[in-house]
Motif scaffolding. Structure first.
Motif, mmCIF file in Angstrom:
data_model
loop_
_atom_site.group_PDB
_atom_site.id
_atom_site.type_symbol
_atom_site.label_atom_id
_atom_site.label_comp_id
_atom_site.label_asym_id
_atom_site.label_seq_id
_atom_site.Cartn_x
_atom_site.Cartn_y
_atom_site.Cartn_z
ATOM 1 N N SER A 30 0.843 -1.762 0.686
ATOM 2 C CA SER A 30 -0.366 0.006 0.011
ATOM 3 C C SER A 30 0.844 1.317 -0.042
ATOM 4 N N ALA A 31 1.402 0.973 0.350
ATOM 5 C CA ALA A 31 3.390 1.939 -0.309
ATOM 6 C C ALA A 31 3.697 2.916 -1.269
ATOM 7 N N TYR A 32 2.940 1.849 -2.348
ATOM 8 C CA TYR A 32 3.464 2.378 -3.632
ATOM 9 C C TYR A 32 2.578 2.684 -4.933
ATOM 10 N N SER A 33 2.428 3.452 -5.732
ATOM 11 C CA SER A 33 1.142 3.415 -6.815
ATOM 12 C C SER A 33 1.769 2.407 -7.629
ATOM 13 N N SER A 52 -2.970 4.922 -8.125
ATOM 14 C CA SER A 52 -2.687 5.372 -6.905
ATOM 15 C C SER A 52 -2.396 4.413 -6.186
ATOM 16 N N ARG A 53 -1.703 4.274 -4.571
ATOM 17 C CA ARG A 53 -1.101 3.539 -3.366
ATOM 18 C C ARG A 53 -3.094 3.210 -2.924
ATOM 19 N N GLY A 54 -3.944 4.000 -2.489
ATOM 20 C CA GLY A 54 -5.357 3.629 -1.712
ATOM 21 C C GLY A 54 -6.243 2.822 -3.120
ATOM 22 N N GLY A 55 -5.598 2.616 -4.382
ATOM 23 C CA GLY A 55 -6.816 2.858 -4.981
ATOM 24 C C GLY A 55 -7.929 3.906 -6.027
ATOM 25 N N THR A 56 -7.943 4.309 -5.190
ATOM 26 C CA THR A 56 -8.616 5.560 -5.900
ATOM 27 C C THR A 56 -8.288 6.344 -7.160
ATOM 28 N N SER A 63 -4.843 5.725 -25.329
ATOM 29 C CA SER A 63 -5.245 4.015 -26.474
ATOM 30 C C SER A 63 -6.107 3.037 -25.964
ATOM 31 N N VAL A 64 -6.380 3.042 -24.844
ATOM 32 C CA VAL A 64 -6.750 1.647 -23.612
ATOM 33 C C VAL A 64 -8.483 2.786 -23.133
ATOM 34 N N LYS A 65 -8.424 3.629 -22.793
ATOM 35 C CA LYS A 65 -9.526 4.436 -22.545
ATOM 36 C C LYS A 65 -10.509 3.974 -22.504
ATOM 37 N N GLY A 66 -11.177 3.880 -21.814
ATOM 38 C CA GLY A 66 -12.464 3.454 -22.149
ATOM 39 C C GLY A 66 -13.022 1.577 -21.501
ATOM 40 N N ARG A 67 -12.173 1.059 -22.604
ATOM 41 C CA ARG A 67 -11.565 -0.285 -22.476
ATOM 42 C C ARG A 67 -11.248 -1.113 -21.775
ATOM 43 N N PHE A 68 -9.950 -0.743 -21.074
ATOM 44 C CA PHE A 68 -9.345 -1.096 -19.552
ATOM 45 C C PHE A 68 -9.813 -0.509 -18.476
ATOM 46 N N ILE A 69 -9.077 -1.442 -17.592
ATOM 47 C CA ILE A 69 -9.754 -0.967 -16.201
ATOM 48 C C ILE A 69 -8.825 -1.644 -15.289
ATOM 49 N N VAL A 70 -8.221 -1.127 -14.897
ATOM 50 C CA VAL A 70 -7.252 -0.662 -12.986
ATOM 51 C C VAL A 70 -8.060 -1.075 -12.311
ATOM 52 N N SER A 71 -7.100 -1.906 -11.223
ATOM 53 C CA SER A 71 -8.301 -1.872 -10.017
ATOM 54 C C SER A 71 -7.283 -2.708 -9.096
ATOM 55 N N ARG A 72 -6.881 -2.665 -7.705
ATOM 56 C CA ARG A 72 -6.090 -3.125 -6.459
ATOM 57 C C ARG A 72 -6.370 -3.615 -5.508
ATOM 58 N N ASP A 73 -6.020 -4.509 -4.981
ATOM 59 C CA ASP A 73 -6.291 -4.996 -3.946
ATOM 60 C C ASP A 73 -5.055 -5.109 -2.406
ATOM 61 N N ASN A 74 -5.630 -4.399 -1.841
ATOM 62 C CA ASN A 74 -4.364 -4.423 -0.737
ATOM 63 C C ASN A 74 -3.974 -5.230 -0.092
ATOM 64 N N ALA A 97 4.408 -2.041 -13.223
ATOM 65 C CA ALA A 97 5.888 -1.278 -12.479
ATOM 66 C C ALA A 97 5.578 -0.389 -10.454
ATOM 67 N N ALA A 98 6.295 -0.473 -10.218
ATOM 68 C CA ALA A 98 5.786 0.357 -8.914
ATOM 69 C C ALA A 98 6.857 1.410 -8.331
ATOM 70 N N GLN A 99 6.184 2.418 -8.045
ATOM 71 C CA GLN A 99 6.960 3.796 -7.210
ATOM 72 C C GLN A 99 6.066 3.967 -6.293
ATOM 73 N N PHE A 100 7.365 5.183 -5.882
ATOM 74 C CA PHE A 100 6.750 5.537 -4.089
ATOM 75 C C PHE A 100 5.986 7.070 -4.598
ATOM 76 N N HIS A 101 5.911 7.457 -5.133
ATOM 77 C CA HIS A 101 5.003 8.559 -5.469
ATOM 78 C C HIS A 101 3.780 8.654 -6.613
ATOM 79 N N TRP A 102 2.943 9.527 -6.519
ATOM 80 C CA TRP A 102 1.914 9.853 -7.231
ATOM 81 C C TRP A 102 1.583 10.906 -7.898
ATOM 82 N N ASP A 103 1.848 11.890 -8.480
ATOM 83 C CA ASP A 103 1.244 12.679 -8.999
ATOM 84 C C ASP A 103 1.623 12.538 -10.430
ATOM 85 N N ALA A 104 1.015 13.407 -11.273
ATOM 86 C CA ALA A 104 0.796 13.090 -13.047
ATOM 87 C C ALA A 104 2.473 13.822 -13.858
#
Length: 126
Positions: A30-33, A52-56, A63-74, A97-104
């Motif tokens: 839960s510490a990484y995006s 993001s870390r919390g999934g929200t 190219s995938v917008k509207g067709r792919f759906i991402v979710s996570r289970d912490n 891939a994983a990283q410790f930040h979440w920004d545009a």
């Protein structure tokens, strides 16, 4: 050290669906995006989606917008990507891939992710 293992790839006909999974071990999930990227032969690595870390917070490549759906289970330390309406141009090696930040400025940049899985191949036939 974070380790990521993808699964769920395969061969599917155009218009079909696949669900990719990426299981993490080591570190605190839960510490990484998390991001999904893909790379087709002879092409540059392409950003697919990030969560993001919390999934929200979830963002998708155009190219995938509207067709792919991402979710996570912490609880299960797993990120999923449901891929619908697949097209032949979706054929690629998909990696999480994983990283410790979440920004545009970071979520679509492969160089911002220090941890990568080995990838799972998705092939879409026409």
């Amino acid at each position: 050290q974070v380790q990521l293992v993808e699964s769920g790839g395969g061969l599917v006909q155009a218009g079909g669906s696949l669900r990719l999974s990426c299981v993490a071990s080591g570190g605190t999930f839960s510490a990484y995006s998390l991001g999904w990227f893909r790379q087709a032969p002879g092409k540059e690595r392409e950003f697919v989606a990030a969560v993001s870390r919390g999934g929200t917070g979830i963002v998708y490549g155009d190219s995938v917008k509207g067709r792919f759906i991402v979710s996570r289970d912490n609880v299960k330390n797993t990120v999923y990507m449901q891929m619908n309406s697949l097209k032949p141009e979706d054929t690629a090696l998909y990696s999480c891939a994983a990283q410790f930040h979440w920004d545009a400025s970071r979520w679509a940049q492969p160089t911002q992710y220090p941890y990568w899985g080995q990838g799972t191949q998705v092939t879409v036939s026409s």
